[in-house]
Design a protein around this motif. Structure first.
Motif, PDB file in Angstrom:
ATOM      1  N   ILE A  76      -4.913  19.706 -29.462  1.00 49.57           N
ATOM      2  CA  ILE A  76      -6.086  19.815 -28.766  1.00 49.57           C
ATOM      3  C   ILE A  76      -6.008  21.299 -28.170  1.00 49.57           C
ATOM      4  O   ILE A  76      -5.197  21.650 -27.132  1.00 49.57           O
ATOM      5  CB  ILE A  76      -6.284  19.143 -27.752  1.00 49.57           C
ATOM      6  CG1 ILE A  76      -6.477  17.584 -28.361  1.00 49.57           C
ATOM      7  CG2 ILE A  76      -7.764  19.208 -27.070  1.00 49.57           C
ATOM      8  CD1 ILE A  76      -7.365  17.247 -29.312  1.00 49.57           C
ATOM      9  N   TRP A  77      -7.021  22.264 -28.502  1.00 46.36           N
ATOM     10  CA  TRP A  77      -6.915  23.619 -27.895  1.00 46.36           C
ATOM     11  C   TRP A  77      -7.432  23.602 -26.508  1.00 46.36           C
ATOM     12  O   TRP A  77      -8.115  22.729 -25.996  1.00 46.36           O
ATOM     13  CB  TRP A  77      -8.006  24.422 -28.813  1.00 46.36           C
ATOM     14  CG  TRP A  77      -7.615  24.850 -30.098  1.00 46.36           C
ATOM     15  CD1 TRP A  77      -6.813  24.158 -30.912  1.00 46.36           C
ATOM     16  CD2 TRP A  77      -8.339  25.519 -30.985  1.00 46.36           C
ATOM     17  NE1 TRP A  77      -6.707  24.571 -32.231  1.00 46.36           N
ATOM     18  CE2 TRP A  77      -7.680  25.723 -32.310  1.00 46.36           C
ATOM     19  CE3 TRP A  77      -9.425  26.620 -30.929  1.00 46.36           C
ATOM     20  CZ2 TRP A  77      -8.022  26.453 -33.452  1.00 46.36           C
ATOM     21  CZ3 TRP A  77      -9.642  27.685 -31.916  1.00 46.36           C
ATOM     22  CH2 TRP A  77      -8.945  27.520 -33.072  1.00 46.36           C
ATOM     23  N   LEU A  78      -6.777  24.541 -25.983  1.00 47.50           N
ATOM     24  CA  LEU A  78      -7.167  24.787 -24.532  1.00 47.50           C
ATOM     25  C   LEU A  78      -8.287  25.738 -24.203  1.00 47.50           C
ATOM     26  O   LEU A  78      -8.397  26.290 -23.132  1.00 47.50           O
ATOM     27  CB  LEU A  78      -5.677  25.185 -23.765  1.00 47.50           C
ATOM     28  CG  LEU A  78      -4.482  24.161 -23.660  1.00 47.50           C
ATOM     29  CD1 LEU A  78      -3.438  24.847 -23.024  1.00 47.50           C
ATOM     30  CD2 LEU A  78      -5.049  22.981 -23.062  1.00 47.50           C
ATOM     31  N   THR A  79      -9.026  25.930 -25.351  1.00 36.31           N
ATOM     32  CA  THR A  79     -10.155  26.788 -25.254  1.00 36.31           C
ATOM     33  C   THR A  79     -11.433  25.843 -25.052  1.00 36.31           C
ATOM     34  O   THR A  79     -11.217  25.030 -25.893  1.00 36.31           O
ATOM     35  CB  THR A  79     -10.341  27.577 -26.718  1.00 36.31           C
ATOM     36  OG1 THR A  79      -8.934  28.424 -26.602  1.00 36.31           O
ATOM     37  CG2 THR A  79     -11.547  28.549 -26.581  1.00 36.31           C
TER      38      THR A  79
ATOM     39  N   VAL B 294      -7.643  33.098 -16.672  1.00 35.56           N
ATOM     40  CA  VAL B 294      -7.843  32.527 -17.837  1.00 35.56           C
ATOM     41  C   VAL B 294      -8.017  30.870 -17.362  1.00 35.56           C
ATOM     42  O   VAL B 294      -8.822  29.984 -17.890  1.00 35.56           O
ATOM     43  CB  VAL B 294      -7.134  32.464 -19.017  1.00 35.56           C
ATOM     44  CG1 VAL B 294      -7.349  31.536 -20.252  1.00 35.56           C
ATOM     45  CG2 VAL B 294      -7.347  33.953 -19.437  1.00 35.56           C
ATOM     46  N   TRP B 295      -6.938  30.436 -16.792  1.00 33.55           N
ATOM     47  CA  TRP B 295      -6.702  29.099 -16.497  1.00 33.55           C
ATOM     48  C   TRP B 295      -7.867  28.721 -15.039  1.00 33.55           C
ATOM     49  O   TRP B 295      -8.063  29.440 -14.374  1.00 33.55           O
ATOM     50  CB  TRP B 295      -5.290  28.844 -15.769  1.00 33.55           C
ATOM     51  CG  TRP B 295      -5.031  27.542 -15.196  1.00 33.55           C
ATOM     52  CD1 TRP B 295      -5.366  27.063 -13.724  1.00 33.55           C
ATOM     53  CD2 TRP B 295      -4.526  26.674 -15.943  1.00 33.55           C
ATOM     54  NE1 TRP B 295      -4.969  25.840 -13.899  1.00 33.55           N
ATOM     55  CE2 TRP B 295      -4.317  25.622 -14.876  1.00 33.55           C
ATOM     56  CE3 TRP B 295      -4.259  26.210 -17.227  1.00 33.55           C
ATOM     57  CZ2 TRP B 295      -3.826  24.181 -15.484  1.00 33.55           C
ATOM     58  CZ3 TRP B 295      -3.517  25.172 -17.861  1.00 33.55           C
ATOM     59  CH2 TRP B 295      -3.462  24.089 -16.586  1.00 33.55           C
TER      60      TRP B 295
ATOM     61  N   HIS C  29      -8.787  22.913 -16.649  1.00 35.07           N
ATOM     62  CA  HIS C  29      -7.557  22.693 -17.680  1.00 35.07           C
ATOM     63  C   HIS C  29      -6.603  21.952 -17.357  1.00 35.07           C
ATOM     64  O   HIS C  29      -6.436  21.035 -18.108  1.00 35.07           O
ATOM     65  CB  HIS C  29      -7.091  24.175 -17.744  1.00 35.07           C
ATOM     66  CG  HIS C  29      -7.737  25.290 -18.691  1.00 35.07           C
ATOM     67  ND1 HIS C  29      -8.564  26.193 -18.292  1.00 35.07           N
ATOM     68  CD2 HIS C  29      -7.404  25.706 -19.824  1.00 35.07           C
ATOM     69  CE1 HIS C  29      -8.919  26.874 -19.014  1.00 35.07           C
ATOM     70  NE2 HIS C  29      -8.261  26.803 -20.229  1.00 35.07           N
ATOM     71  N   GLY C  30      -6.291  21.631 -15.829  1.00 36.92           N
ATOM     72  CA  GLY C  30      -5.615  20.703 -15.353  1.00 36.92           C
ATOM     73  C   GLY C  30      -6.111  19.375 -15.550  1.00 36.92           C
ATOM     74  O   GLY C  30      -5.236  18.498 -15.870  1.00 36.92           O
TER      75      GLY C  30
END
Length: 348
Positions: A135-138, A170-171, A175-176
């Motif tokens: 799974i992309w983190l985008t 970016v983060w 995300h977390g």
């Protein structure tokens, strides 16, 4: 169909007898990745997993739809959007929960498995039994990618350039929450991420940390997370991976990655004498005979008798903040028709 009249164990035993009688069928030296890579559709058999994540196969696979209410499948030309029904259902559930509860607009789904699993033609030592998903983190954008964009768009790393730590530009907290949401599902055995991401979660995540031990640091994985499911019920020949440690893994175990594994290597000293060049070793390919016996049955079984436009497609939870889902036709080699699972593993 013979696959539905006889249990898989009987068919596996029969295949073993045939392999002994006709050894060229199972031992002709053709790499298993070529055999499984040629299959465009799954076996028309009950969903069952055989072997280990890096040496096995699966039957009864289904494909995730190109587009769902909260996901888009990427890299369609690879034909790697197949998985065990439980994996596809878990991705759908994660996409909904993350959108509704975690502020994550939708998933960009990378590689799952080939239609019948097995070793892949390129990349991925694992992803062979239909229980792994990248799974992309985008975050998914507020539009649908074209077929070409799904091939050319790159996932975005969450690390600082030439660094092993997370880039705060970016983060985001979302995300977390997305990663921890995936780890919270009982069917998920572990989630692989870059050590820098694990470090960030250890230091800053303020939600429920009880599943932090499932977040496992590993090389790469700074632009996507790798979700791995446990062996599903009904798959007696699925070989489970060792359980994750009970501790959160935020201490010495994590420090090792930065102090040893990811530390820049010192340049090697030049040898005093010129060494004779060694002959390159021929790569050792996994053969069909190296896989569980049942994989020969899965490989050679018939495909689905009936086909339709999609396999798994969520029918509820309509999108509100994004454009309506529109079918996307791929100009690449992905089969236009794929089988419908029976019963469909909808997760409401």
């Amino acid at each position: 169909m013979i696959a539905r009249r006889f249990p898989i164990k009987f068919l596996a035993a029969l295949c073993g007898v045939l392999a002994l009688a006709f050894p060229t069928l199972a031992a002709d030296g053709t790499p298993a990745k070529q055999l499984f890579g040629r299959k465009k559709l799954p076996s028309a058999m009950p969903a069952e997993v055989h072997g280990f994540y890096s040496k096995g196969c699966f039957s009864g696979g289904i494909a995730i739809a190109t587009d769902g209410p909260y996901w888009q499948a990427m890299r369609l030309s690879r034909n790697r959007r197949w998985g065990h029904p439980q994996l596809i259902a878990t991705i759908d559930k994660l996409s909904r929960d993350a959108a509704e509860k975690d502020g994550w607009p939708g998933l960009l789904v990378g590689d799952l498995s080939q239609p019948r699993g097995g070793p892949m033609l390129t990349g991925h030592a694992s992803h062979q039994i239909g229980l792994d998903a990248d799974i992309w983190l985008t975050p998914m954008p507020n539009r649908r990618f074209s077929a070409q964009e799904r091939e050319s768009t790159s996932a975005i790393s969450v690390l600082k350039a030439k660094s092993v730590v997370v880039d705060p530009a970016v983060w985001t907290d979302a995300h977390g929450r997305l990663i921890m949401r995936a780890a919270s599902y009982p069917e998920v055995q572990r989630v692989l991420v870059h050590p820098g991401i694990k470090k960030r979660l250890c230091e800053t995540y303020k939600g429920d940390r009880s599943n932090l031990n499932k977040i496992r640091p590993y090389y790469g994985h700074h632009y996507h997370m790798h979700i791995r499911l446990r062996c599903p019920d009904g798959s007696a020949s699925c070989r489970a991976q060792n359980a994750v440690p009970a501790s959160a893994g935020c201490g010495k175990e994590l420090d090792w990655w930065f102090d040893v594994a990811l530390k820049p290597k010192k340049p090697a000293k030049k040898p005093k004498k010129t060494a004779k060049p060694k002959k390159p070793k021929k790569p050792k390919h996994i053969l069909l005979s190296d896989l569980p016996t049942a994989c020969a049955v899965v490989l050679n079984s018939a495909g689905p008798a009936t086909e339709t436009e999609v396999t798994f497609q969520a029918v509820s939870g309509a999108r509100t903040a994004f454009a309506p889902v529109k079918p996307v036709r791929s100009p690449f080699s992905l089969p236009a028709l794929v089988p419908v699972p029976k019963p469909r593993p909808f997760v409401q």
